[in-house]
Design a protein around this motif. Structure first.
Motif, mmCIF file in Angstrom:
data_model
loop_
_atom_site.group_PDB
_atom_site.id
_atom_site.type_symbol
_atom_site.label_atom_id
_atom_site.label_comp_id
_atom_site.label_asym_id
_atom_site.label_seq_id
_atom_site.Cartn_x
_atom_site.Cartn_y
_atom_site.Cartn_z
ATOM 1 N N GLN A 158 0.678 14.231 10.042
ATOM 2 C CA GLN A 158 1.980 13.749 10.400
ATOM 3 C C GLN A 158 1.685 12.198 10.120
ATOM 4 N N ASP A 159 0.790 11.820 10.319
ATOM 5 C CA ASP A 159 0.735 10.103 10.018
ATOM 6 C C ASP A 159 1.196 10.124 8.550
ATOM 7 N N ASP A 160 0.921 10.820 7.397
ATOM 8 C CA ASP A 160 1.029 10.600 6.287
ATOM 9 C C ASP A 160 2.571 10.687 5.765
ATOM 10 N N HIS A 161 3.324 11.747 6.605
ATOM 11 C CA HIS A 161 4.539 11.575 6.363
ATOM 12 C C HIS A 161 5.454 10.418 7.042
ATOM 13 N N HIS A 162 4.810 9.717 8.047
ATOM 14 C CA HIS A 162 5.534 8.544 8.634
ATOM 15 C C HIS A 162 5.287 7.428 8.081
ATOM 16 N N TYR A 163 4.313 7.443 7.209
ATOM 17 C CA TYR A 163 3.679 6.023 6.778
ATOM 18 C C TYR A 163 4.692 4.967 6.101
ATOM 19 N N ALA A 164 5.784 5.606 5.607
ATOM 20 C CA ALA A 164 6.817 4.739 4.884
ATOM 21 C C ALA A 164 7.343 3.802 6.121
ATOM 22 N N MET A 165 7.678 4.344 7.183
ATOM 23 C CA MET A 165 8.394 3.700 8.166
ATOM 24 C C MET A 165 7.527 2.547 8.514
ATOM 25 N N PHE A 166 5.963 2.453 8.462
ATOM 26 C CA PHE A 166 5.092 1.432 8.994
ATOM 27 C C PHE A 166 4.453 0.683 7.747
ATOM 28 N N LYS A 167 4.984 1.087 6.817
ATOM 29 C CA LYS A 167 4.530 0.081 5.182
ATOM 30 C C LYS A 167 2.992 0.281 5.443
ATOM 31 N N ARG A 168 2.539 1.114 5.777
ATOM 32 C CA ARG A 168 0.856 1.412 5.464
ATOM 33 C C ARG A 168 0.788 2.525 4.632
ATOM 34 N N GLU A 169 0.129 2.455 3.491
ATOM 35 C CA GLU A 169 -0.264 3.515 2.491
ATOM 36 C C GLU A 169 -0.911 4.697 3.191
ATOM 37 N N PRO A 170 -0.918 6.090 3.089
ATOM 38 C CA PRO A 170 -1.489 7.011 3.533
ATOM 39 C C PRO A 170 -2.816 6.948 2.972
ATOM 40 N N GLY A 171 -3.666 7.987 3.271
ATOM 41 C CA GLY A 171 -5.120 8.186 2.805
ATOM 42 C C GLY A 171 -5.822 6.907 2.353
ATOM 43 N N VAL A 172 -6.451 6.912 1.105
ATOM 44 C CA VAL A 172 -7.505 5.875 1.009
ATOM 45 C C VAL A 172 -6.906 5.225 -0.364
ATOM 46 N N GLU A 173 -7.342 4.082 -0.618
ATOM 47 C CA GLU A 173 -6.926 3.704 -2.220
ATOM 48 C C GLU A 173 -7.375 4.391 -3.085
ATOM 49 N N PRO A 174 -7.079 5.013 -4.222
ATOM 50 C CA PRO A 174 -7.820 5.646 -5.348
ATOM 51 C C PRO A 174 -8.689 4.740 -6.036
ATOM 52 N N VAL A 175 -9.756 5.100 -6.539
ATOM 53 C CA VAL A 175 -10.583 4.306 -7.492
ATOM 54 C C VAL A 175 -9.642 3.685 -8.689
ATOM 55 N N LYS A 176 -10.040 2.562 -8.812
ATOM 56 C CA LYS A 176 -9.159 1.716 -9.955
ATOM 57 C C LYS A 176 -10.147 0.809 -10.674
ATOM 58 N N ASN A 177 -11.341 1.093 -10.649
ATOM 59 C CA ASN A 177 -12.193 0.419 -11.334
ATOM 60 C C ASN A 177 -13.043 1.180 -12.401
ATOM 61 N N PRO A 178 -12.831 0.583 -13.759
ATOM 62 C CA PRO A 178 -13.473 1.734 -14.760
ATOM 63 C C PRO A 178 -14.974 1.761 -14.743
ATOM 64 N N LEU A 179 -15.294 0.550 -14.477
ATOM 65 C CA LEU A 179 -16.809 0.566 -14.576
ATOM 66 C C LEU A 179 -17.597 1.248 -13.417
ATOM 67 N N TYR A 180 -17.045 1.142 -12.187
ATOM 68 C CA TYR A 180 -17.526 2.013 -11.175
ATOM 69 C C TYR A 180 -17.483 3.604 -11.383
#
Lengths: 133, 186
Positions: free
Chosen positions: B28-50
């Motif tokens: 349910q949190d994930d559906h409400h996230y937009a109202m609280f401006k916090r992203e759901p889940g965790v940040e996806p991996v963005k570092n090619p070296l890692y």
């Protein structure tokens, strides 16, 4: 258009195979400078399946534990079970194209398998064997 | 008077919603996230070296799944990485450690990372994601026959075996499919 695409593929694949051979050649020269033996693909093959006992793990370990005896096949990480792309350069053109990557995996995998780093002689035999696959 | 009543209703609704968000079910949190401006889940991996260096052997765990202290500890002991040798050259090791620390749960604004941080004492540095109180709480209803004794999964460390969008940092229940079992919905 189609022709230029084909040409590009041809140029790129030629470049890849040349650079792989160069990388291997350069490493073999380096290893022979440290070991003074003739590297032999057959000796590499024997070493590939030679198993070692690790006191932390009842299962004996060899290169083939993860990579299997057939280097053209997909392997499997012994612990995480994640698939490992084939090592044979004839199947997987990305293999043996970067000296740093080769050295990194020699270091990690020799220590895992044998409990110590490989000697230059062993690495030379391995490289001869793997590059012929 | 009419406006005052409306104001009271609006305020009560807001309070109720935020309570639900703090204590409610994760989905349910994930559906409400937009109202609280916090992203759901965790940040996806963005570092090619890692990704390149670590995902040869295992799922590239998003850094927001562990606190800073955990990543620092893991990265100083790569020659015995859960029994495996995962040594790196100094330059790559330091670059990866910097990425992991900067994007760790400790420094992430993503919802699940915040929850992970809150579930730990500030000095805690667990080495395994599966040791996190938050992780245990989220997985406590799953019988071992579906994971550990499931030949298609084998371990809780294989996030992406069941979480279909794990590589997007999305771990919601509506995206779970357990191999050999099907959808999981509790």
């Amino acid at each position: 258009m189609k022709n230029s695409y084909l040409l590009m593929v041809l140029v790129l694949s030629t470049y890849a195979s040349v650079s792989s051979a160069d990388v291997v050649e350069q490493l073999l020269v380096e290893y022979s400078g440290q070991s003074n033996v003739e590297f032999d693909s057959n000796k590499g093959k024997t070493l590939w399946t030679k198993s070692y006992n690790d006191n932390k793990d009842p299962q004996a370990r060899s290169c083939a534990t993860c990579h299997t005896e057939n280097l053209a096949a997909v392997g499997k990480h012994a612990k995480t079970r994640k698939p490992i792309d084939p090592l044979a350069p004839s199947i997987n053109a990305e293999r043996l194209t970067d000296a740093k990557t080769i050295e990194k995996w020699f270091l990690r995998n020799c220590k895992w398998t044998m409990g110590r780093e490989c000697t230059a002689e062993e690495k030379g035999h391995f490289l001869k064997f793997i590059s012929a696959q | 008077m009419k406006y005052f009543t409306l104001l009271v209703i609006a305020f009560t609704a807001l309070v109720l919603l935020s309570i639900q968000t703090s204590f409610g079910d994760e989905d349910q949190d994930d559906h409400h996230y937009a109202m609280f401006k916090r992203e759901p889940g965790v940040e996806p991996v963005k570092n090619p070296l890692y990704e390149q260096e670590c995902s040869s052997c295992h799922f590239a765990y998003p850094p927001g799944l562990l606190p800073e202290a955990s990543w620092r500890k893991i990265m100083t002991n790569l020659n015995d990485h859960f029994g495996e040798n995962a040594e790196l050259g100094d330059a790559d090791r330091l670059a990866i450690e910097e990425y992991l620390v900067n994007n760790s749960a400790t420094h992430s604004e993503f919802r699940r990372s915040k929850k992970i941080t809150r579930s730990l004492s500030p000095s805690a540095a667990p080495l395994r994601i599966t040791e996190l109180p938050y992780f245990k709480h989220e997985h406590d209803e799953i019988p071992s026959r579906l994971v550990k004794d499931n030949p298609k999964v084998g371990s809780f460390s294989q996030c992406d075996a069941c979480h279909q969008d794990a590589n997007k940092g999305y771990f919601s229940e509506n995206k779970i499919k357990i191999p050999g079992y099907g959808r999981w919905d509790d």
